[in-house]
Design a protein around this motif. Structure first.
Motif, PDB file in Angstrom:
ATOM      1  N   LEU A  68       0.842  -1.195   0.000  1.00 15.61           N
ATOM      2  CA  LEU A  68       0.000   0.000   0.000  1.00 15.61           C
ATOM      3  C   LEU A  68       0.876   1.242   0.000  1.00 15.61           C
ATOM      4  CD1 LEU A  68      -2.795   1.379   0.309  1.00 15.61           C
ATOM      5  CD2 LEU A  68      -2.505   1.130   2.788  1.00 15.61           C
ATOM      6  N   VAL A  69       0.587   2.154  -0.902  1.00 16.69           N
ATOM      7  CA  VAL A  69       1.359   3.381  -1.009  1.00 16.69           C
ATOM      8  C   VAL A  69       0.434   4.526  -1.393  1.00 16.69           C
ATOM      9  CG1 VAL A  69       1.930   2.997  -3.446  1.00 16.69           C
ATOM     10  CG2 VAL A  69       3.427   4.424  -2.037  1.00 16.69           C
ATOM     11  N   GLN A  70       0.759   5.725  -0.944  1.00 15.83           N
ATOM     12  CA  GLN A  70      -0.028   6.891  -1.315  1.00 15.83           C
ATOM     13  C   GLN A  70       0.345   7.385  -2.702  1.00 15.83           C
ATOM     14  OE1 GLN A  70       0.199   9.956   1.694  1.00 15.83           O
ATOM     15  NE2 GLN A  70      -1.225   8.885   3.029  1.00 15.83           N
ATOM     16  N   ALA A  71      -0.580   8.084  -3.329  1.00 14.42           N
ATOM     17  CA  ALA A  71      -0.334   8.642  -4.651  1.00 14.42           C
ATOM     18  C   ALA A  71       0.943   9.470  -4.644  1.00 14.42           C
ATOM     19  CB  ALA A  71      -1.513   9.489  -5.109  1.00 14.42           C
TER      20      ALA A  71
ATOM     21  N   THR B 285      -3.530   0.841  -9.259  1.00 11.44           N
ATOM     22  CA  THR B 285      -3.931  -0.219  -8.341  1.00 11.44           C
ATOM     23  C   THR B 285      -4.333  -1.470  -9.117  1.00 11.44           C
ATOM     24  OG1 THR B 285      -4.656   1.316  -6.622  1.00 11.44           O
ATOM     25  CG2 THR B 285      -5.579  -0.904  -6.571  1.00 11.44           C
TER      26      THR B 285
ATOM     27  N   THR C  33      -1.572  -1.358  -4.174  1.00 10.99           N
ATOM     28  CA  THR C  33      -2.708  -0.487  -3.906  1.00 10.99           C
ATOM     29  C   THR C  33      -2.210   0.936  -3.699  1.00 10.99           C
ATOM     30  OG1 THR C  33      -3.931  -2.294  -2.841  1.00 10.99           O
ATOM     31  CG2 THR C  33      -4.697  -0.052  -2.430  1.00 10.99           C
ATOM     32  N   VAL C  34      -2.736   1.856  -4.492  1.00  5.34           N
ATOM     33  CA  VAL C  34      -2.335   3.258  -4.424  1.00  5.34           C
ATOM     34  C   VAL C  34      -3.529   4.071  -3.940  1.00  5.34           C
ATOM     35  CG1 VAL C  34      -1.348   5.212  -5.642  1.00  5.34           C
ATOM     36  CG2 VAL C  34      -0.758   2.883  -6.333  1.00  5.34           C
ATOM     37  N   SER C  35      -3.378   4.723  -2.810  1.00 10.99           N
ATOM     38  CA  SER C  35      -4.452   5.519  -2.237  1.00 10.99           C
ATOM     39  C   SER C  35      -4.300   6.984  -2.628  1.00 10.99           C
ATOM     40  CB  SER C  35      -4.464   5.390  -0.714  1.00 10.99           C
ATOM     41  OG  SER C  35      -3.262   5.888  -0.149  1.00 10.99           O
ATOM     42  N   SER C  36      -5.422   7.722  -2.558  1.00 15.08           N
ATOM     43  CA  SER C  36      -5.417   9.135  -2.913  1.00 15.08           C
ATOM     44  C   SER C  36      -4.777   9.966  -1.818  1.00 15.08           C
ATOM     45  CB  SER C  36      -6.839   9.625  -3.180  1.00 15.08           C
ATOM     46  OG  SER C  36      -7.428   8.913  -4.245  1.00 15.08           O
TER      47      SER C  36
ATOM     48  N   GLY D 120       3.895   8.086  -4.527  1.00 13.82           N
ATOM     49  CA  GLY D 120       4.930   7.267  -3.929  1.00 13.82           C
ATOM     50  C   GLY D 120       5.552   6.295  -4.912  1.00 13.82           C
TER      51      GLY D 120
ATOM     52  N   LYS E 155      -0.106   6.326  -9.201  1.00 12.09           N
ATOM     53  CA  LYS E 155      -1.430   6.916  -9.240  1.00 12.09           C
ATOM     54  C   LYS E 155      -2.460   5.890  -8.793  1.00 12.09           C
ATOM     55  CE  LYS E 155      -0.037   9.565 -13.330  1.00 12.09           C
ATOM     56  NZ  LYS E 155      -0.342   9.853 -14.757  1.00 12.09           N
ATOM     57  N   PRO E 156      -3.615   6.339  -8.291  1.00 12.21           N
ATOM     58  CA  PRO E 156      -4.648   5.385  -7.881  1.00 12.21           C
ATOM     59  C   PRO E 156      -5.031   4.402  -8.992  1.00 12.21           C
ATOM     60  CG  PRO E 156      -5.187   7.539  -7.029  1.00 12.21           C
ATOM     61  CD  PRO E 156      -3.990   7.721  -7.933  1.00 12.21           C
TER      62      PRO E 156
END
Length: 121
Positions: A11-14, A90, A118-121, A16, A86-87
Motif C-alpha cells: 500500500l502506497v499513497q499517490a 492499483t 494499492t495506491v491511495s489518494s 509514492g 497513481k490510484p
C-alpha cells in the motif's frame, strides 16, 4: 517444476514509489523474455513492460517515464521500479517468463502468483 515468485507489492499513497521483484527457479535451462503485467478486478491482464535476455525493453505508453523494468540474468530475476504512482495503478501485478526447461526440453511461458499494489489518494 518452475516457479516465479513476486515480491515488493503493498500500500502506497499517490506519488509514492514501489519496487517489485520476481525470481524464477526450478528446472530452468534458460530464461528468455521476462515481463510484468497487471490485472484490476473484472479486467484482463494488461502489459506493463517486457525485457529480453539482451536487455531490450518495451513499455505500455501510460507507464513510460514512470516505470522502469530491469533484470539480473545471473539471478533469473526481473524488477519493476514504479515511481509517481497513481490510484489507477492499483492492481495485481504478475511476473511472466518465457523460458526453456531442462527436461522436458521445451519452450514455455510461466506466470507468478501476483503481488497486490494499492495506491491511495
Amino acid at each position: 517444476q518452475v516457479q516465479l515468485v513476486e515480491s515488493g507489492g503493498g500500500l502506497v499513497q499517490a506519488g509514492g514509489s514501489l519496487r517489485l521483484s520476481c525470481a524464477a527457479s526450478g528446472r530452468i535451462l534458460r530464461v528468455n523474455e521476462m515481463g510484468w503485467y497487471r490485472q484490476a478486478p473484472g479486467k484482463q491482464r494488461d502489459l506493463v513492460a517486457t525485457i529480453t535476455s539482451g536487455g531490450s525493453t518495451s513499455y505500455r505508453d501510460s507507464m513510460k517515464g514512470r516505470f522502469t523494468i530491469s533484470r539480473d540474468n545471473a539471478k533469473n530475476t526481473v524488477y519493476l521500479q514504479m515511481n509517481s504512482l497513481k490510484p489507477e495503478d492499483t492492481a495485481v501485478y504478475y511476473c511472466n517468463a518465457h523460458l526453456i526447461t531442462t527436461w522436458p526440453h521445451i519452450s514455455t511461458d510461466y506466470w507468478g502468483q501476483g503481488t497486490q499494489v494499492t495506491v491511495s489518494s
